[in-house]
Design a protein around this motif. Structure first.
Motif, PDB file in Angstrom:
ATOM      1  N   LYS A   1      -3.926  -4.116  11.269  1.00 38.31           N
ATOM      2  CA  LYS A   1      -3.938  -2.729  11.056  1.00 38.31           C
ATOM      3  C   LYS A   1      -5.377  -2.238  11.167  1.00 38.31           C
ATOM      4  CE  LYS A   1      -4.486  -4.242   6.312  1.00 38.31           C
ATOM      5  NZ  LYS A   1      -3.973  -4.224   4.974  1.00 38.31           N
TER       6      LYS A   1
ATOM      7  N   HIS B   1      10.235   3.817   1.736  1.00 36.70           N
ATOM      8  CA  HIS B   1       8.993   4.649   1.867  1.00 36.70           C
ATOM      9  C   HIS B   1       8.141   4.684   0.696  1.00 36.70           C
ATOM     10  CE1 HIS B   1       9.822   5.352   6.201  1.00 36.70           C
ATOM     11  NE2 HIS B   1      10.746   6.061   5.829  1.00 36.70           N
TER      12      HIS B   1
ATOM     13  N   THR C   1       0.840  -1.206  -0.148  1.00 37.32           N
ATOM     14  CA  THR C   1       0.002  -0.018  -0.181  1.00 37.32           C
ATOM     15  C   THR C   1       0.939   1.359  -0.133  1.00 37.32           C
ATOM     16  OG1 THR C   1      -1.710  -1.110   1.470  1.00 37.32           O
ATOM     17  CG2 THR C   1      -1.895   0.955   1.298  1.00 37.32           C
ATOM     18  N   THR C   2       1.967   1.121   0.756  1.00 33.28           N
ATOM     19  CA  THR C   2       2.885   2.379   0.654  1.00 33.28           C
ATOM     20  C   THR C   2       3.432   2.362  -0.847  1.00 33.28           C
ATOM     21  OG1 THR C   2       3.414   1.522   2.771  1.00 33.28           O
ATOM     22  CG2 THR C   2       5.089   3.172   1.739  1.00 33.28           C
TER      23      THR C   2
ATOM     24  N   ARG D   1      -0.047  -9.898  11.307  1.00 32.48           N
ATOM     25  CA  ARG D   1      -0.325  -8.607  10.646  1.00 32.48           C
ATOM     26  C   ARG D   1      -1.674  -8.030  11.393  1.00 32.48           C
ATOM     27  NH1 ARG D   1       0.340  -3.958   8.837  1.00 32.48           N
ATOM     28  NH2 ARG D   1      -0.549  -3.248   6.681  1.00 32.48           N
TER      29      ARG D   1
HETATM   30  N1  LIG Z   1      10.379   2.154   8.110  1.00 34.97           N
HETATM   31  C1  LIG Z   1       9.496   1.872   7.000  1.00 34.97           C
HETATM   32  N2  LIG Z   1       8.522   1.345   6.950  1.00 34.97           N
HETATM   33  C2  LIG Z   1       7.809   1.224   6.054  1.00 34.97           C
HETATM   34  C3  LIG Z   1       8.577   1.254   4.578  1.00 34.97           C
HETATM   35  N3  LIG Z   1       7.367   0.777   3.725  1.00 34.97           N
HETATM   36  C4  LIG Z   1       6.355   0.360   4.413  1.00 34.97           C
HETATM   37  N4  LIG Z   1       6.584   0.684   5.744  1.00 34.97           N
HETATM   38  C5  LIG Z   1       5.572   0.372   6.839  1.00 34.97           C
HETATM   39  O1  LIG Z   1       5.163  -1.023   6.754  1.00 34.97           O
HETATM   40  C6  LIG Z   1       3.715  -0.985   7.342  1.00 34.97           C
HETATM   41  C7  LIG Z   1       3.026  -1.916   6.395  1.00 34.97           C
HETATM   42  O2  LIG Z   1       2.947  -1.245   5.153  1.00 34.97           O
HETATM   43  P1  LIG Z   1       1.878  -1.415   3.986  1.00 34.97           P
HETATM   44  O3  LIG Z   1       2.105  -0.643   3.025  1.00 34.97           O
HETATM   45  O4  LIG Z   1       0.566  -1.248   4.706  1.00 34.97           O
HETATM   46  O5  LIG Z   1       2.022  -2.899   3.800  1.00 34.97           O
HETATM   47  P2  LIG Z   1       1.113  -3.788   2.864  1.00 34.97           P
HETATM   48  O6  LIG Z   1       2.085  -4.856   2.051  1.00 34.97           O
HETATM   49  O7  LIG Z   1       0.110  -3.115   2.136  1.00 34.97           O
HETATM   50  O8  LIG Z   1       0.190  -4.585   3.828  1.00 34.97           O
HETATM   51  P3  LIG Z   1      -1.086  -5.519   3.737  1.00 34.97           P
HETATM   52  O9  LIG Z   1      -1.697  -5.251   2.551  1.00 34.97           O
HETATM   53  O10 LIG Z   1      -1.710  -5.631   4.917  1.00 34.97           O
HETATM   54  O11 LIG Z   1      -0.531  -7.166   3.419  1.00 34.97           O
HETATM   55  C8  LIG Z   1       3.199   0.297   7.651  1.00 34.97           C
HETATM   56  O12 LIG Z   1       3.587   0.701   8.699  1.00 34.97           O
HETATM   57  C9  LIG Z   1       4.377   1.062   6.738  1.00 34.97           C
HETATM   58  O13 LIG Z   1       4.195   2.546   7.040  1.00 34.97           O
HETATM   59  C10 LIG Z   1       9.881   1.514   4.662  1.00 34.97           C
HETATM   60  O14 LIG Z   1      10.353   2.039   3.375  1.00 34.97           O
HETATM   61  N5  LIG Z   1      10.389   1.960   5.767  1.00 34.97           N
END
Ligand SMILES: Nc1nc2c(ncn2[C@@H]2O[C@H](COP(=O)(O)OP(=O)(O)OP(=O)(O)O)[C@@H](O)[C@H]2O)c(=O)[nH]1
Length: 332
Positions: free
Chosen positions: A268, A205, A40-41, A266
Protein backbone atom coordinates in the motif's frame (compact mmCIF):
# COMPACT_ATOMS: atom_id res chain seq x y z
CA UNK A 1 -32.46 12.28 67.86
CA UNK A 2 -28.81 12.88 66.87
CA UNK A 3 -26.28 10.52 68.29
CA UNK A 4 -22.61 11.12 68.47
CA UNK A 5 -20.26 8.66 66.94
CA UNK A 6 -17.07 7.49 68.61
CA UNK A 7 -14.99 10.28 67.15
CA UNK A 8 -17.36 12.87 68.50
CA UNK A 9 -18.89 13.69 65.09
CA UNK A 10 -22.59 13.70 64.23
CA UNK A 11 -23.30 10.21 62.97
CA UNK A 12 -26.97 10.52 62.14
CA UNK A 13 -26.88 13.00 59.24
CA UNK A 14 -27.94 12.41 55.67
CA UNK A 15 -25.92 9.64 53.99
CA UNK A 16 -22.56 10.91 52.79
CA UNK A 17 -22.48 11.70 49.09
CA UNK A 18 -19.70 10.01 47.15
CA UNK A 19 -18.04 13.07 45.70
CA UNK A 20 -15.50 11.07 43.64
CA UNK A 21 -16.08 11.55 39.94
CA UNK A 22 -18.06 8.63 38.59
CA UNK A 23 -15.86 6.89 36.02
CA UNK A 24 -17.79 5.70 33.01
CA UNK A 25 -15.97 2.79 31.37
CA UNK A 26 -14.79 3.35 27.79
CA UNK A 27 -15.51 0.15 25.82
CA UNK A 28 -12.82 -1.07 23.45
CA UNK A 29 -13.47 -2.55 20.02
CA UNK A 30 -10.55 -4.65 18.76
CA UNK A 31 -10.44 -5.06 14.99
CA UNK A 32 -8.43 -7.98 13.69
CA UNK A 33 -8.09 -9.79 10.36
CA UNK A 34 -5.41 -10.87 7.91
CA UNK A 35 -3.28 -8.55 5.73
CA UNK A 36 -5.51 -6.57 3.41
CA UNK A 37 -8.75 -8.12 4.71
CA UNK A 38 -10.48 -4.75 4.96
CA UNK A 39 -9.90 -3.65 8.58
CA UNK A 40 -9.07 -0.01 7.81
CA UNK A 41 -12.11 0.18 5.52
CA UNK A 42 -14.34 -0.97 8.41
CA UNK A 43 -12.72 1.44 10.88
CA UNK A 44 -13.08 4.30 8.41
CA UNK A 45 -16.75 3.48 7.91
CA UNK A 46 -17.36 3.38 11.66
CA UNK A 47 -15.67 6.73 12.18
CA UNK A 48 -17.50 8.31 9.28
CA UNK A 49 -20.80 7.17 10.83
CA UNK A 50 -19.95 7.91 14.45
CA UNK A 51 -23.34 9.58 15.00
CA UNK A 52 -22.06 11.92 17.68
CA UNK A 53 -20.00 9.29 19.53
CA UNK A 54 -16.45 10.36 20.39
CA UNK A 55 -14.40 7.51 18.96
CA UNK A 56 -10.64 7.40 19.37
CA UNK A 57 -8.74 5.09 17.03
CA UNK A 58 -5.41 3.38 17.64
CA UNK A 59 -3.92 2.06 14.42
CA UNK A 60 -0.99 -0.34 14.20
CA UNK A 61 0.93 -0.94 11.00
CA UNK A 62 3.92 -3.12 11.66
CA UNK A 63 6.08 -1.39 9.05
CA UNK A 64 8.05 1.80 9.51
CA UNK A 65 5.49 3.90 7.62
CA UNK A 66 1.96 3.87 9.00
CA UNK A 67 -0.11 4.36 5.85
CA UNK A 68 -3.31 3.28 7.63
CA UNK A 69 -3.20 6.21 10.04
CA UNK A 70 -3.19 8.55 7.04
CA UNK A 71 -6.01 6.67 5.37
CA UNK A 72 -8.16 7.02 8.47
CA UNK A 73 -9.25 10.56 7.96
CA UNK A 74 -12.31 11.06 10.05
CA UNK A 75 -11.54 9.84 13.56
CA UNK A 76 -13.84 11.94 15.66
CA UNK A 77 -11.45 11.83 18.59
CA UNK A 78 -8.11 11.53 16.84
CA UNK A 79 -5.99 8.72 15.48
CA UNK A 80 -2.98 7.45 17.37
CA UNK A 81 -0.52 5.65 15.15
CA UNK A 82 1.69 2.85 16.44
CA UNK A 83 4.16 1.67 13.84
CA UNK A 84 7.41 -0.21 13.36
CA UNK A 85 6.36 -3.21 15.41
CA UNK A 86 3.33 -5.23 16.30
CA UNK A 87 1.09 -4.44 19.27
CA UNK A 88 0.68 -8.14 19.98
CA UNK A 89 4.36 -8.46 20.85
CA UNK A 90 7.03 -5.75 20.52
CA UNK A 91 4.70 -2.77 21.08
CA UNK A 92 2.52 -4.19 23.85
CA UNK A 93 3.80 -1.60 26.38
CA UNK A 94 3.18 1.21 23.88
CA UNK A 95 -0.43 0.06 23.47
CA UNK A 96 -1.14 0.15 27.20
CA UNK A 97 0.56 3.55 27.54
CA UNK A 98 -1.45 4.88 24.60
CA UNK A 99 -4.70 3.69 26.15
CA UNK A 100 -3.80 5.31 29.46
CA UNK A 101 -3.18 8.62 27.64
CA UNK A 102 -6.49 8.37 25.77
CA UNK A 103 -8.30 7.74 29.05
CA UNK A 104 -6.81 10.91 30.55
CA UNK A 105 -8.31 13.05 27.78
CA UNK A 106 -10.95 15.54 28.80
CA UNK A 107 -13.54 14.83 27.60
CA UNK A 108 -12.83 11.15 27.46
CA UNK A 109 -13.63 9.26 24.27
CA UNK A 110 -16.92 7.32 24.36
CA UNK A 111 -15.29 4.34 22.63
CA UNK A 112 -11.82 3.25 21.60
CA UNK A 113 -11.19 1.30 18.40
CA UNK A 114 -7.90 -0.58 18.10
CA UNK A 115 -6.98 -1.73 14.60
CA UNK A 116 -4.35 -4.43 14.74
CA UNK A 117 -1.86 -5.11 11.98
CA UNK A 118 -2.73 -7.98 9.65
CA UNK A 119 0.00 -10.15 11.16
CA UNK A 120 -1.07 -9.68 14.78
CA UNK A 121 -2.32 -12.55 16.90
CA UNK A 122 -5.29 -11.00 18.73
CA UNK A 123 -5.19 -13.51 21.58
CA UNK A 124 -1.95 -11.90 22.78
CA UNK A 125 -3.54 -8.44 22.58
CA UNK A 126 -6.63 -9.66 24.47
CA UNK A 127 -4.32 -10.96 27.21
CA UNK A 128 -2.60 -7.56 27.41
CA UNK A 129 -5.90 -5.69 27.53
CA UNK A 130 -6.88 -7.71 30.58
CA UNK A 131 -4.37 -5.65 32.55
CA UNK A 132 -6.48 -4.85 35.65
CA UNK A 133 -6.00 -1.06 35.47
CA UNK A 134 -6.92 -0.85 31.79
CA UNK A 135 -9.79 -3.33 32.15
CA UNK A 136 -11.40 -1.29 34.95
CA UNK A 137 -11.51 1.88 32.83
CA UNK A 138 -11.53 0.48 29.29
CA UNK A 139 -12.86 -3.06 29.11
CA UNK A 140 -12.62 -5.01 25.87
CA UNK A 141 -16.19 -5.12 24.62
CA UNK A 142 -16.00 -6.68 21.16
CA UNK A 143 -13.46 -8.43 18.97
CA UNK A 144 -14.30 -7.99 15.30
CA UNK A 145 -12.51 -10.16 12.75
CA UNK A 146 -12.65 -8.97 9.15
CA UNK A 147 -12.37 -11.78 6.61
CA UNK A 148 -11.92 -11.19 2.88
CA UNK A 149 -14.86 -13.05 1.31
CA UNK A 150 -12.69 -14.03 -1.66
CA UNK A 151 -10.46 -16.09 0.66
CA UNK A 152 -10.61 -19.80 -0.10
CA UNK A 153 -11.93 -21.92 2.82
CA UNK A 154 -8.59 -23.83 2.88
CA UNK A 155 -6.76 -20.60 3.70
CA UNK A 156 -8.53 -20.58 7.08
CA UNK A 157 -6.31 -23.52 8.07
CA UNK A 158 -3.49 -21.01 8.52
CA UNK A 159 -2.64 -20.83 12.26
CA UNK A 160 -2.72 -17.02 12.34
CA UNK A 161 -6.10 -16.75 10.57
CA UNK A 162 -7.53 -19.40 12.88
CA UNK A 163 -6.39 -17.49 15.94
CA UNK A 164 -7.84 -14.26 14.54
CA UNK A 165 -11.18 -15.99 13.89
CA UNK A 166 -11.31 -17.90 17.15
CA UNK A 167 -10.98 -14.69 19.15
CA UNK A 168 -13.86 -12.99 17.32
CA UNK A 169 -17.31 -12.13 18.67
CA UNK A 170 -18.31 -10.72 15.29
CA UNK A 171 -16.97 -11.80 11.89
CA UNK A 172 -17.40 -9.31 9.04
CA UNK A 173 -17.13 -10.69 5.51
CA UNK A 174 -15.60 -7.94 3.39
CA UNK A 175 -15.49 -7.77 -0.42
CA UNK A 176 -18.73 -9.72 -0.83
CA UNK A 177 -19.11 -7.82 -4.11
CA UNK A 178 -16.12 -9.74 -5.50
CA UNK A 179 -17.34 -13.27 -4.80
CA UNK A 180 -20.22 -15.37 -6.17
CA UNK A 181 -22.94 -16.90 -3.97
CA UNK A 182 -21.32 -20.36 -3.96
CA UNK A 183 -17.91 -19.03 -2.89
CA UNK A 184 -19.49 -16.93 -0.15
CA UNK A 185 -21.56 -19.86 1.15
CA UNK A 186 -18.49 -22.14 1.28
CA UNK A 187 -16.47 -19.58 3.20
CA UNK A 188 -19.39 -18.94 5.54
CA UNK A 189 -19.55 -22.67 6.37
CA UNK A 190 -15.82 -22.76 7.08
CA UNK A 191 -16.04 -19.68 9.34
CA UNK A 192 -19.05 -21.13 11.20
CA UNK A 193 -17.23 -24.40 11.80
CA UNK A 194 -14.20 -22.61 13.19
CA UNK A 195 -16.09 -20.06 15.28
CA UNK A 196 -19.69 -21.18 15.88
CA UNK A 197 -20.22 -18.58 18.63
CA UNK A 198 -19.56 -15.55 16.40
CA UNK A 199 -22.17 -13.38 14.74
CA UNK A 200 -21.32 -13.30 11.01
CA UNK A 201 -22.31 -10.35 8.84
CA UNK A 202 -21.56 -9.09 5.34
CA UNK A 203 -19.53 -5.86 5.38
CA UNK A 204 -19.67 -4.37 1.92
CA UNK A 205 -17.12 -1.54 1.75
CA UNK A 206 -16.70 -1.62 5.51
CA UNK A 207 -20.32 -1.35 6.59
CA UNK A 208 -20.86 -3.20 9.88
CA UNK A 209 -23.87 -2.25 12.06
CA UNK A 210 -22.52 -0.20 14.98
CA UNK A 211 -25.08 -1.84 17.29
CA UNK A 212 -23.15 -5.12 16.93
CA UNK A 213 -19.90 -3.51 18.01
CA UNK A 214 -20.69 -0.96 20.70
CA UNK A 215 -22.79 -1.69 23.79
CA UNK A 216 -26.04 0.18 24.39
CA UNK A 217 -25.22 0.30 28.12
CA UNK A 218 -21.63 1.44 28.63
CA UNK A 219 -21.87 1.00 32.42
CA UNK A 220 -22.02 -2.75 31.97
CA UNK A 221 -18.49 -4.10 32.28
CA UNK A 222 -18.05 -7.19 30.10
CA UNK A 223 -16.87 -10.42 31.67
CA UNK A 224 -13.13 -11.13 31.40
CA UNK A 225 -12.16 -13.39 28.52
CA UNK A 226 -10.19 -16.56 28.16
CA UNK A 227 -7.53 -15.42 25.70
CA UNK A 228 -6.18 -18.88 24.88
CA UNK A 229 -2.61 -20.09 25.00
CA UNK A 230 0.25 -17.78 24.07
CA UNK A 231 1.63 -18.84 20.70
CA UNK A 232 5.35 -18.79 20.14
CA UNK A 233 6.26 -15.62 18.25
CA UNK A 234 6.90 -16.44 14.63
CA UNK A 235 8.25 -13.75 12.38
CA UNK A 236 6.74 -14.79 9.09
CA UNK A 237 6.34 -11.51 7.27
CA UNK A 238 8.47 -8.45 6.87
CA UNK A 239 7.77 -4.97 5.55
CA UNK A 240 10.02 -3.21 3.11
CA UNK A 241 9.48 0.50 2.62
CA UNK A 242 10.31 2.45 -0.50
CA UNK A 243 10.23 6.24 -0.73
CA UNK A 244 11.07 8.75 -3.42
CA UNK A 245 11.39 12.52 -3.54
CA UNK A 246 10.10 12.42 -7.14
CA UNK A 247 6.65 11.48 -8.45
CA UNK A 248 6.11 8.07 -10.05
CA UNK A 249 5.05 7.34 -13.61
CA UNK A 250 1.73 5.46 -13.57
CA UNK A 251 2.31 3.14 -16.56
CA UNK A 252 5.76 2.24 -15.21
CA UNK A 253 4.34 1.62 -11.76
CA UNK A 254 1.83 -0.80 -13.26
CA UNK A 255 4.70 -2.74 -14.84
CA UNK A 256 6.70 -2.70 -11.61
CA UNK A 257 3.80 -4.00 -9.53
CA UNK A 258 3.18 -6.69 -12.13
CA UNK A 259 6.77 -7.89 -11.60
CA UNK A 260 6.63 -7.72 -7.81
CA UNK A 261 3.10 -9.13 -7.40
CA UNK A 262 4.00 -12.85 -7.28
CA UNK A 263 6.17 -12.18 -4.22
CA UNK A 264 3.84 -9.81 -2.39
CA UNK A 265 1.44 -10.56 0.47
CA UNK A 266 0.32 -6.93 0.62
CA UNK A 267 1.39 -3.47 -0.50
CA UNK A 268 0.00 0.00 0.00
CA UNK A 269 1.22 3.46 -0.61
CA UNK A 270 0.61 7.14 -1.18
CA UNK A 271 2.30 9.05 -3.98
CA UNK A 272 2.15 11.83 -6.51
CA UNK A 273 2.26 10.81 -10.16
CA UNK A 274 4.01 12.38 -13.13
CA UNK A 275 0.60 12.42 -14.79
CA UNK A 276 -1.07 14.38 -11.95
CA UNK A 277 1.51 16.15 -9.77
CA UNK A 278 0.20 17.95 -6.69
CA UNK A 279 -2.43 15.25 -6.00
CA UNK A 280 -1.93 12.10 -3.94
CA UNK A 281 -2.94 8.69 -5.25
CA UNK A 282 -3.70 5.81 -2.86
CA UNK A 283 -2.30 2.49 -4.06
CA UNK A 284 -3.54 -0.80 -2.60
CA UNK A 285 -2.49 -4.35 -3.36
CA UNK A 286 -4.44 -6.96 -1.38
CA UNK A 287 -5.61 -10.47 -2.17
CA UNK A 288 -3.76 -10.32 -5.50
CA UNK A 289 -5.72 -7.25 -6.68
CA UNK A 290 -4.20 -3.81 -7.22
CA UNK A 291 -6.30 -0.65 -7.06
CA UNK A 292 -5.61 3.07 -7.33
CA UNK A 293 -7.81 5.80 -5.89
CA UNK A 294 -7.59 9.54 -5.53
CA UNK A 295 -6.07 10.67 -2.22
CA UNK A 296 -5.83 14.07 -0.59
CA UNK A 297 -3.33 16.87 -0.80
CA UNK A 298 0.37 16.01 -0.42
CA UNK A 299 1.74 17.11 2.95
CA UNK A 300 4.88 19.24 3.20
CA UNK A 301 8.02 17.59 4.51
CA UNK A 302 7.18 14.00 3.53
CA UNK A 303 8.53 12.10 0.50
CA UNK A 304 6.39 12.45 -2.64
CA UNK A 305 6.11 8.66 -2.93
CA UNK A 306 5.85 6.17 -0.06
CA UNK A 307 5.02 2.51 -0.59
CA UNK A 308 5.11 -0.30 1.96
CA UNK A 309 5.58 -3.84 0.63
CA UNK A 310 4.80 -6.87 2.81
CA UNK A 311 6.23 -10.25 1.89
CA UNK A 312 7.17 -13.52 3.57
CA UNK A 313 10.63 -13.17 5.08
CA UNK A 314 13.41 -13.82 2.58
CA UNK A 315 11.16 -13.69 -0.50
CA UNK A 316 11.92 -10.12 -1.46
CA UNK A 317 14.95 -7.94 -0.82
CA UNK A 318 15.12 -4.18 -0.48
CA UNK A 319 17.71 -4.19 -3.30
CA UNK A 320 15.23 -5.89 -5.65
CA UNK A 321 12.48 -3.42 -4.70
CA UNK A 322 14.81 -0.46 -5.19
CA UNK A 323 15.91 -1.77 -8.58
CA UNK A 324 12.36 -2.34 -9.83
CA UNK A 325 10.83 0.77 -8.27
CA UNK A 326 13.58 3.12 -9.50
CA UNK A 327 12.27 2.37 -13.00
CA UNK A 328 9.02 4.11 -12.02
CA UNK A 329 10.85 7.39 -11.68
CA UNK A 330 11.27 9.22 -14.95
CA UNK A 331 14.72 10.63 -15.62
CA UNK A 332 15.13 14.39 -15.90
N1 LIG B 1 -14.31 -4.40 -3.66
C1 LIG B 1 -14.16 -4.23 -2.36
N2 LIG B 1 -12.97 -3.83 -1.88
C2 LIG B 1 -12.83 -3.67 -0.54
C3 LIG B 1 -13.90 -3.91 0.38
N3 LIG B 1 -13.43 -3.70 1.63
C4 LIG B 1 -12.13 -3.34 1.50
N4 LIG B 1 -11.77 -3.31 0.20
C5 LIG B 1 -10.46 -2.98 -0.39
O1 LIG B 1 -9.47 -3.90 0.08
C6 LIG B 1 -8.19 -3.26 0.16
C7 LIG B 1 -7.60 -3.49 1.55
O2 LIG B 1 -8.46 -2.86 2.48
P1 LIG B 1 -7.93 -2.29 3.88
O3 LIG B 1 -9.14 -1.83 4.62
O4 LIG B 1 -6.82 -1.36 3.69
O5 LIG B 1 -7.38 -3.64 4.50
P2 LIG B 1 -6.63 -3.84 5.90
O6 LIG B 1 -7.12 -5.11 6.49
O7 LIG B 1 -6.76 -2.62 6.74
O8 LIG B 1 -5.12 -3.99 5.42
P3 LIG B 1 -3.79 -4.10 6.35
O9 LIG B 1 -3.97 -3.15 7.50
O10 LIG B 1 -2.69 -3.69 5.45
O11 LIG B 1 -3.68 -5.50 6.78
C8 LIG B 1 -8.43 -1.78 -0.16
O12 LIG B 1 -8.11 -1.56 -1.50
C9 LIG B 1 -9.93 -1.63 0.08
O13 LIG B 1 -10.50 -0.57 -0.69
C10 LIG B 1 -15.17 -4.33 -0.16
O14 LIG B 1 -16.15 -4.58 0.55
N5 LIG B 1 -15.22 -4.46 -1.52
Amino acid sequence: MWRRGPAGRCAGRLPKLDVRRQIVPVPILLVTGFLGAGKTTVVNHLLAHAAGRRIAAVVNDFGAINIDAELIAGASDGVVSLSNGCICCSLEGDLLRTLAILLRRDPRPDFIVIETSGVADPSDIVRNLMDPVIWRDAPLETVLCVVDATTSPETLNDALLRSQLRTADVVALSKVDLVDAVGRAQLLDAVRTLRPAAVIVDALHGEVPAALLFPADVQRVPAPREPGPRRPASDRFETLSWTSERPVSLPRLQQAIGRLAPKLARAKGLFETVQQPGRLMVFQFAGGRATLAAGGEPAAGVPRARIVFVAEIGVLSIAEIDRIMEECIEAG
